[in-house]
Design an enzyme around this catalytic site. Structure first.
Site, PDB file in Angstrom:
ATOM      1  CB  THR A  13      74.532  76.666  23.688  1.00  0.00           C
ATOM      2  OG1 THR A  13      73.142  76.984  23.690  1.00  0.00           O
ATOM      3  CG2 THR A  13      75.107  76.817  25.081  1.00  0.00           C
ATOM      4  CG  ASN A  14      70.727  77.898  19.815  1.00  0.00           C
ATOM      5  OD1 ASN A  14      70.310  76.938  19.178  1.00  0.00           O
ATOM      6  ND2 ASN A  14      70.213  78.260  20.989  1.00  0.00           N
ATOM      7  NE  ARG A  66      65.910  99.829  21.873  1.00  0.00           N
ATOM      8  CZ  ARG A  66      66.289  98.836  22.655  1.00  0.00           C
ATOM      9  NH1 ARG A  66      66.829  99.069  23.841  1.00  0.00           N
ATOM     10  NH2 ARG A  66      66.135  97.599  22.283  1.00  0.00           N
ATOM     11  CG  ASN A 108      64.076  84.367  16.817  1.00  0.00           C
ATOM     12  OD1 ASN A 108      65.113  84.538  17.459  1.00  0.00           O
ATOM     13  ND2 ASN A 108      62.901  84.206  17.404  1.00  0.00           N
ATOM     14  CG  HIS A 110      60.360  81.149  20.346  1.00  0.00           C
ATOM     15  ND1 HIS A 110      60.575  82.252  21.161  1.00  0.00           N
ATOM     16  CD2 HIS A 110      59.327  80.478  20.901  1.00  0.00           C
ATOM     17  CE1 HIS A 110      59.694  82.234  22.144  1.00  0.00           C
ATOM     18  NE2 HIS A 110      58.928  81.175  22.011  1.00  0.00           N
ATOM     19  CG  ASP A 151      58.482  84.808  19.059  1.00  0.00           C
ATOM     20  OD1 ASP A 151      59.621  85.019  18.602  1.00  0.00           O
ATOM     21  OD2 ASP A 151      58.229  84.816  20.276  1.00  0.00           O
ATOM     22  CD  GLU A 181      66.721  76.402  21.838  1.00  0.00           C
ATOM     23  OE1 GLU A 181      67.480  77.340  21.574  1.00  0.00           O
ATOM     24  OE2 GLU A 181      66.137  76.292  22.933  1.00  0.00           O
TER      25      GLU A 181
HETATM   26  C1  GAR Z   1      67.892  79.774  23.458  1.00  0.00           C
HETATM   27  O1  GAR Z   1      67.154  78.828  24.180  1.00  0.00           O
HETATM   28  C2  GAR Z   1      66.992  80.477  22.443  1.00  0.00           C
HETATM   29  O2  GAR Z   1      66.041  79.620  21.881  1.00  0.00           O
HETATM   30  C3  GAR Z   1      66.356  81.521  23.300  1.00  0.00           C
HETATM   31  O3  GAR Z   1      67.411  82.003  24.102  1.00  0.00           O
HETATM   32  C4  GAR Z   1      68.341  80.928  24.349  1.00  0.00           C
HETATM   33  C5  GAR Z   1      69.736  81.396  24.028  1.00  0.00           C
HETATM   34  O4  GAR Z   1      70.685  80.433  24.407  1.00  0.00           O
HETATM   35  N1  GAR Z   1      65.739  82.545  22.512  1.00  0.00           N
HETATM   36  C6  GAR Z   1      64.588  83.139  22.844  1.00  0.00           C
HETATM   37  O5  GAR Z   1      63.979  82.895  23.866  1.00  0.00           O
HETATM   38  C7  GAR Z   1      64.068  84.146  21.821  1.00  0.00           C
HETATM   39  N2  GAR Z   1      62.721  84.521  22.109  1.00  0.00           N
HETATM   40  P1  GAR Z   1      72.151  80.425  23.798  1.00  0.00           P
HETATM   41  O6  GAR Z   1      72.734  81.828  23.998  1.00  0.00           O
HETATM   42  O7  GAR Z   1      72.904  79.420  24.623  1.00  0.00           O
HETATM   43  O8  GAR Z   1      72.085  80.046  22.350  1.00  0.00           O
END
Ligand code: GAR
Length: 208
Positions: A13-14, A66, A108, A110, A151, A181
């Site tokens: 979604t981001n 890895r 990033n 968060h 972070d 976000e």
């Molecule tokens: C979002 O809420 C982002 O902030 C979080 O994962 C989600 C991804 O959603 N990220 C973290 O927690 C990083 N530590 P999305 O795939 O719908 O954008």
């Protein structure tokens, strides 16, 4: 033109917020040149495809060690020659070599107000579960540059969101995404694309 690679693991979604903002010119001077997922089933890959953005999956599962995965991931990113890497829900530890290569060129999103509810083990819904368990009344999201820590890099933008009576981790997550976000991630990219963000030590300065 800022060339951006977006890295994802899930729903995307981001990523969608960034795609939409480039389309409607909320983000200017920017082109999304590629999307990389560690998860072949990520809906984010579909979003990339639907919008004609080159995308690929690089999964640790497909490599023996890895180290080999880390190398492949870095190679894949470099192939796009990006100016900026955007981690948009990318839930894989970033290879140290990549952090070095893209210092102050990787951001990033968060889902908390750093330095609360961040660091190892705080990702996705877990962040919102922890916030509700602690009983905080204000939560939010942060966009920051990525450094060697988890972070810990220079903060670019933050936005606060109120916790409401009766919130569940899911309702809180949704509100943080909608109100914070999806707004600050595109905004941060636009600021960077237009030369408005400089890093001084562990802080950023945002030019007017
Ligand atoms: C979002 O809420 C982002 O902030 C979080 O994962 C989600 C991804 O959603 N990220 C973290 O927690 C990083 N530590 P999305 O795939 O719908 O954008």
């Amino acid at each position: 033109m800022l060339k951006v690679v977006v890295m994802v693991s899930g729903g995307g979604t981001n990523l969608q917020a960034v795609i939409d903002s480039v389309k409607n010119q909320t983000i200017t001077n920017t082109q999304i040149v590629g999307v990389i997922s560690n998860n072949k089933n990520a809906y984010a890959l579909k979003r990339a495809e639907e919008n004609g953005i080159p995308s690929e999956c690089i999964s640790p599962k497909n490599y023996e060690t890895r180290e080999i995965f880390n190398e492949k991931l870095l190679q894949a990113v470099k192939a796009y020659e990006p100016d900026l890497i955007v981690l948009a829900g990318f839930l894989v530890v970033i290879p140290p070599a990549m952090i070095g290569e893209y210092k102050n060129r990787m951001i990033n999103i968060h889902p908390s107000l750093i330095p609360s509810f961040c660091g190892t083990g705080y990702y996705g819904l877990k962040v919102h579960e922890a916030a509700l368990a602690r009983g905080v009344k204000v939560v939010g999201a942060t966009v920051h540059f990525v450094d060697e820590g988890t972070d810990t890099g220079p903060i670019i933008l933050q936005k606060a969101v109120e916790v409401l009576q009766g919130d569940t981790p899911e309702t809180l997550q949704k509100r943080v995404m909608e109100q914070a976000e999806w707004k600050i991630l595109p905004r941060a990219i636009d600021l960077i694309a237009n030369g408005k963000v400089t890093v001084e030590g562990n802080k950023t300065v945002i030019l007017p």
